[in-house]
Design a protein around this motif. Structure first.
Motif, PDB file in Angstrom:
ATOM      1  N   ARG A  23       0.499  -4.910   5.124  1.00  0.00           N
ATOM      2  CA  ARG A  23      -0.347  -4.070   5.987  1.00  0.00           C
ATOM      3  C   ARG A  23       0.023  -4.271   7.447  1.00  0.00           C
ATOM      4  O   ARG A  23       0.053  -3.328   8.241  1.00  0.00           O
ATOM      5  CB  ARG A  23      -1.807  -4.379   5.737  1.00  0.00           C
ATOM      6  CG  ARG A  23      -2.754  -3.626   6.612  1.00  0.00           C
ATOM      7  CD  ARG A  23      -2.799  -2.122   6.299  1.00  0.00           C
ATOM      8  NE  ARG A  23      -3.277  -1.386   7.449  1.00  0.00           N
ATOM      9  CZ  ARG A  23      -4.474  -1.504   7.977  1.00  0.00           C
ATOM     10  NH1 ARG A  23      -5.371  -2.308   7.448  1.00  0.00           N
ATOM     11  NH2 ARG A  23      -4.811  -0.813   9.037  1.00  0.00           N
ATOM     12  N   LYS A  24       0.313  -5.505   7.837  1.00  0.00           N
ATOM     13  CA  LYS A  24       0.707  -5.760   9.220  1.00  0.00           C
ATOM     14  C   LYS A  24       1.986  -4.994   9.558  1.00  0.00           C
ATOM     15  O   LYS A  24       2.110  -4.418  10.638  1.00  0.00           O
ATOM     16  CB  LYS A  24       0.926  -7.253   9.438  1.00  0.00           C
ATOM     17  CG  LYS A  24       1.319  -7.571  10.850  1.00  0.00           C
ATOM     18  CD  LYS A  24       1.439  -9.046  11.087  1.00  0.00           C
ATOM     19  CE  LYS A  24       1.742  -9.253  12.557  1.00  0.00           C
ATOM     20  NZ  LYS A  24       1.641 -10.586  12.980  1.00  0.00           N
ATOM     21  N   ILE A  25       2.925  -4.970   8.641  1.00  0.00           N
ATOM     22  CA  ILE A  25       4.179  -4.257   8.875  1.00  0.00           C
ATOM     23  C   ILE A  25       3.926  -2.762   9.045  1.00  0.00           C
ATOM     24  O   ILE A  25       4.412  -2.149   9.998  1.00  0.00           O
ATOM     25  CB  ILE A  25       5.184  -4.523   7.737  1.00  0.00           C
ATOM     26  CG1 ILE A  25       5.679  -5.976   7.801  1.00  0.00           C
ATOM     27  CG2 ILE A  25       6.359  -3.547   7.812  1.00  0.00           C
ATOM     28  CD1 ILE A  25       6.461  -6.421   6.575  1.00  0.00           C
ATOM     29  N   THR A  26       3.156  -2.156   8.138  1.00  0.00           N
ATOM     30  CA  THR A  26       2.939  -0.709   8.247  1.00  0.00           C
ATOM     31  C   THR A  26       2.162  -0.362   9.513  1.00  0.00           C
ATOM     32  O   THR A  26       2.466   0.629  10.176  1.00  0.00           O
ATOM     33  CB  THR A  26       2.239  -0.133   7.006  1.00  0.00           C
ATOM     34  OG1 THR A  26       0.973  -0.761   6.809  1.00  0.00           O
ATOM     35  CG2 THR A  26       3.103  -0.283   5.761  1.00  0.00           C
ATOM     36  N   LEU A  27       1.177  -1.184   9.873  1.00  0.00           N
ATOM     37  CA  LEU A  27       0.393  -0.902  11.077  1.00  0.00           C
ATOM     38  C   LEU A  27       1.246  -1.043  12.338  1.00  0.00           C
ATOM     39  O   LEU A  27       1.220  -0.178  13.211  1.00  0.00           O
ATOM     40  CB  LEU A  27      -0.822  -1.819  11.166  1.00  0.00           C
ATOM     41  CG  LEU A  27      -1.686  -1.616  12.411  1.00  0.00           C
ATOM     42  CD1 LEU A  27      -2.262  -0.206  12.449  1.00  0.00           C
ATOM     43  CD2 LEU A  27      -2.797  -2.645  12.459  1.00  0.00           C
ATOM     44  N   THR A  28       2.018  -2.119  12.430  1.00  0.00           N
ATOM     45  CA  THR A  28       2.823  -2.287  13.644  1.00  0.00           C
ATOM     46  C   THR A  28       3.926  -1.243  13.737  1.00  0.00           C
ATOM     47  O   THR A  28       4.244  -0.783  14.834  1.00  0.00           O
ATOM     48  CB  THR A  28       3.405  -3.712  13.772  1.00  0.00           C
ATOM     49  OG1 THR A  28       4.203  -4.013  12.637  1.00  0.00           O
ATOM     50  CG2 THR A  28       2.311  -4.747  13.950  1.00  0.00           C
ATOM     51  N   LEU A  29       4.507  -0.830  12.607  1.00  0.00           N
ATOM     52  CA  LEU A  29       5.504   0.239  12.655  1.00  0.00           C
ATOM     53  C   LEU A  29       4.871   1.553  13.118  1.00  0.00           C
ATOM     54  O   LEU A  29       5.477   2.312  13.874  1.00  0.00           O
ATOM     55  CB  LEU A  29       6.187   0.411  11.304  1.00  0.00           C
ATOM     56  CG  LEU A  29       7.142  -0.713  10.903  1.00  0.00           C
ATOM     57  CD1 LEU A  29       7.681  -0.480   9.503  1.00  0.00           C
ATOM     58  CD2 LEU A  29       8.268  -0.873  11.899  1.00  0.00           C
ATOM     59  N   ALA A  30       3.639   1.805  12.684  1.00  0.00           N
ATOM     60  CA  ALA A  30       2.927   3.005  13.139  1.00  0.00           C
ATOM     61  C   ALA A  30       2.673   2.920  14.650  1.00  0.00           C
ATOM     62  O   ALA A  30       2.833   3.915  15.373  1.00  0.00           O
ATOM     63  CB  ALA A  30       1.611   3.164  12.379  1.00  0.00           C
ATOM     64  N   GLN A  31       2.299   1.744  15.132  1.00  0.00           N
ATOM     65  CA  GLN A  31       2.058   1.579  16.566  1.00  0.00           C
ATOM     66  C   GLN A  31       3.355   1.721  17.368  1.00  0.00           C
ATOM     67  O   GLN A  31       3.357   2.295  18.454  1.00  0.00           O
ATOM     68  CB  GLN A  31       1.390   0.235  16.834  1.00  0.00           C
ATOM     69  CG  GLN A  31      -0.035   0.217  16.315  1.00  0.00           C
ATOM     70  CD  GLN A  31      -0.690  -1.149  16.366  1.00  0.00           C
ATOM     71  OE1 GLN A  31      -0.035  -2.177  16.245  1.00  0.00           O
ATOM     72  NE2 GLN A  31      -1.997  -1.151  16.552  1.00  0.00           N
ATOM     73  N   ILE A  32       4.467   1.218  16.816  1.00  0.00           N
ATOM     74  CA  ILE A  32       5.762   1.390  17.473  1.00  0.00           C
ATOM     75  C   ILE A  32       6.123   2.872  17.526  1.00  0.00           C
ATOM     76  O   ILE A  32       6.554   3.391  18.554  1.00  0.00           O
ATOM     77  CB  ILE A  32       6.855   0.571  16.750  1.00  0.00           C
ATOM     78  CG1 ILE A  32       6.626  -0.933  16.971  1.00  0.00           C
ATOM     79  CG2 ILE A  32       8.252   0.983  17.226  1.00  0.00           C
ATOM     80  CD1 ILE A  32       7.470  -1.831  16.071  1.00  0.00           C
TER      81      ILE A  32
END
Length: 130
Positions: A23-32
């Motif tokens: 979840r951290k990966i998908t959220l941070t990629l979305a923020q990027i």
């Protein structure tokens, strides 16, 4: 006396908290993607993931994941995220649940990652960071 036992296994979904690496990966990629964050910082990079075209540079705490398309650093190791009781490898095995309970997954890994990524892109676009 009644006694019960379970097969502890973490589930994955877009509803998981950001303390879980997927979840951290998908959220941070979305923020990027939306320009709200520059890089995703993780602890142990030995956890398995698939389907990413990335280039790893450096070693140990100096490891960085480079986006081959843009050349930007998008993943970096941050020792602050190391877990005190880290295990060597994190791979679940649903064989016992399938054998004993007749359980079968309804969503494959690639579809799950796509669902999680789309949910976090919608959250970030809508101003909901978590």
């Amino acid at each position: 006396m009644h006694a019960s036992s379970d097969i502890p296994q973490h589930h994955e979904s877009s509803l998981c908290g950001i303390e879980f690496v997927t979840r951290k990966i998908t959220l941070t990629l979305a923020q990027i993607r939306h320009g709200l964050q520059d890089v995703s910082e993780l602890g142990n990079l030995d956890a398995k993931s698939a389907g990413f075209d990335r280039e790893w540079q450096g070693k140990d705490e100096k490891t960085q994941g480079i986006d081959r398309k843009s050349g930007k650093v998008v993943v970096r190791v941050n020792p602050a995220f190391y877990r005190p009781a880290e295990v060597d490898i994190l791979i679940g095995n649903p064989a016992k649940a399938r054998e004993k309970l007749g359980w079968e997954r309804e969503v494959g890994f690639d579809a799950l990652v796509q669902m999680m990524m789309e949910a976090d892109l919608r959250r970030v676009a809508g101003g909901q960071a978590q």
